[in-house]
Design an enzyme around this catalytic site. Sequence first.
Site, short mmCIF file in Angstrom:
data_model
loop_
_atom_site.label_atom_id
_atom_site.label_comp_id
_atom_site.label_asym_id
_atom_site.label_seq_id
_atom_site.Cartn_x
_atom_site.Cartn_y
_atom_site.Cartn_z
N SER A 1 0.77 -1.25 -0.22
CA SER A 1 0.03 -0.19 -0.14
C SER A 1 0.81 1.21 0.02
O SER A 1 2.00 1.15 0.25
CB SER A 1 -0.91 0.00 1.21
OG SER A 1 -0.32 -0.10 2.20
N HIS B 1 1.50 -15.36 39.42
CA HIS B 1 1.54 -14.22 40.04
C HIS B 1 2.98 -13.72 40.64
O HIS B 1 3.66 -14.75 40.86
CB HIS B 1 0.62 -14.70 41.46
CG HIS B 1 0.56 -13.52 42.56
ND1 HIS B 1 -0.30 -12.48 42.24
CD2 HIS B 1 1.17 -13.27 43.55
CE1 HIS B 1 -0.09 -11.40 43.18
NE2 HIS B 1 0.78 -12.17 44.22
#
Length: 470
Positions: A147, A449
């Site tokens: 593009s 954790h």
Amino acid sequence: MPAQFDVVVIGTGPGGYVCAIKAAQLGLKTAVVEKLPNHGGTCVNVGCIPSKALLHATEMYAEAQHNFAKLGIEVSGVSVSLEKLMAHKAQTVEQNVKGLDFLMKKNKIEVFRGTGRIAGAGKVVVTAADGSEQTVETKNIVIATGSEVAGIPGVNVEFDEKAIVTSTGALSLEKVPGKLVVVGGGVIGLELGSVWARLGAEVTVVEYLDTILGGMDGEIAKQFQRLLTKQGFTFKLGAKVTAVQRTGNGASVTFEPVKGGKAETIEADVVLVATGRKPYTKGLGLEEAGIEVDERGRVKVDRHLRTNVPGVYAIGDVVAGPMLAHKAEEEGVAVAEIIAGQAGHVNYDVIPGVVYTSPEVAAVGKTEEELKKAGIEYNVGKFPFSANGRARSMLQTEGLVKVLADKKTDRVLGVHILGFGAGEMIHEAAVLMEFGGSSEDLARTCHAHPTMSEAVKEAALATFFKPIHS
Ligand code: FAD
Ligand code: NAI
């Protein structure tokens, strides 16, 4: 005479080079045609890669200026050498380009330097920089020509890449502009606006829609806009730009409210026009070859990425769909597999999108707006990073995770993350969605954790019950 190649790929951006590598890996005799000296296309040379080099470096600079002291790190005299910053960018691009040269050789892909033109099925004419021509015969052709900048429809903008720039100019400004006006509050505008804002520019974004990042989840976009405003951005939304002009010292932007009202003109040192991109097919000979394009100039393909001419395929920015490097890559792989007789396929429902700002914005699947429009009933689960221990420890508490799941089946339909590291976290949602997983699957998956990713688990939990930590 038998064809010289099984596949010739025109264009070596992320769509084309990935397609060529995959085709070669599958045992197909493969060649590429590239008109520029470097492989990598927009992404590697003037897109994803250089912009991320500048985004990372300037994010570190902003951290040092604003957050180090809060962490107990005392630094003084933090400064930026624009020259060295640009050298880092150039080196990053160079390393990627060299990597691609290596991969071409490793996979024994023949490289033709020049502009490729399709002279009918099975024939590609390559015109080299010196004007010489050669015809390459092949069983299959893949168009991967990408593009180019779209500009502003109906407005004559003369880019000089100094005062009025496209993203390419904005990646290489020689000095930090005092005032930068960005036309277009999309991905490029906000990423490159962030780079220069962090380096000291006063940034104003003029956007046609009444939201930034149109197409992203509305709630996330609104919160993100608030955070950018805190970082010093000014937004003029619902504003249609009608003129961009050179002035003595820089450039000016004239815009009028979309809903009607008085026009306004603002002056800037530099104006970045980032109002989208359009397919690039110049010189490809589509018309002579009888290859159809749609109303927006995109090469028309079916769900197997085949054009209307047998043996000619198209992928990446030059066809419909999000203009993203990884979408182009997936299509490249799919086409190579299809040509090799395998079942190549792209799941367009699970293509993540990331905006590499600070914090990052990442999404996969449907937004709330899309679900409402489609009349799909859904549950929403949210979790803020302010309630996440790891986020607190890093002073990265801005933002949230939002999970959207089907009301009846609990299947996850969309995940949206605004927060530090969102662009990495989004992939657990992508994998889950690829396997048709539910929010309960996500919520019951043990997450380490303390991690930012625990917020994803908690947001999933919140769609059907209650989060633990908020
Ligand atoms: P391109 O990368 O455009 O490559 C096309 C290639 O074809 C080029 O090398 C061109 O020279 C060549 N070519 C064209 N015509 C011919 C011809 N006739 N003969 C021979 N060669 C030809 N996407 C992301 O996913 N993440 C990002 O972070 C991101 N950041 C971006 C930042 C910026 C500033 C810009 C502008 C874009 C960004 N993008 C990003 C979008 C991404 O760059 C594109 O989606 C991607 O490059 C498309 O790949 P492609 O292979 O289709 O085309
Ligand atoms: P974009 O489509 O993201 O944003 C363009 C914006 O300009 C839109 O919000 C549009 O409403 C606005 N606009 C259009 N005309 C206007 C006018 N006259 N006045 C005011 N505003 C106007 O396009 P952008 O930012 O140029 O990016 C191009 C492509 O590159 C995108 O498709 C994007 O996917 C890709 N890209 C992806 C990145 C990433 O994945 N992180 C980074 C940069 C680019």
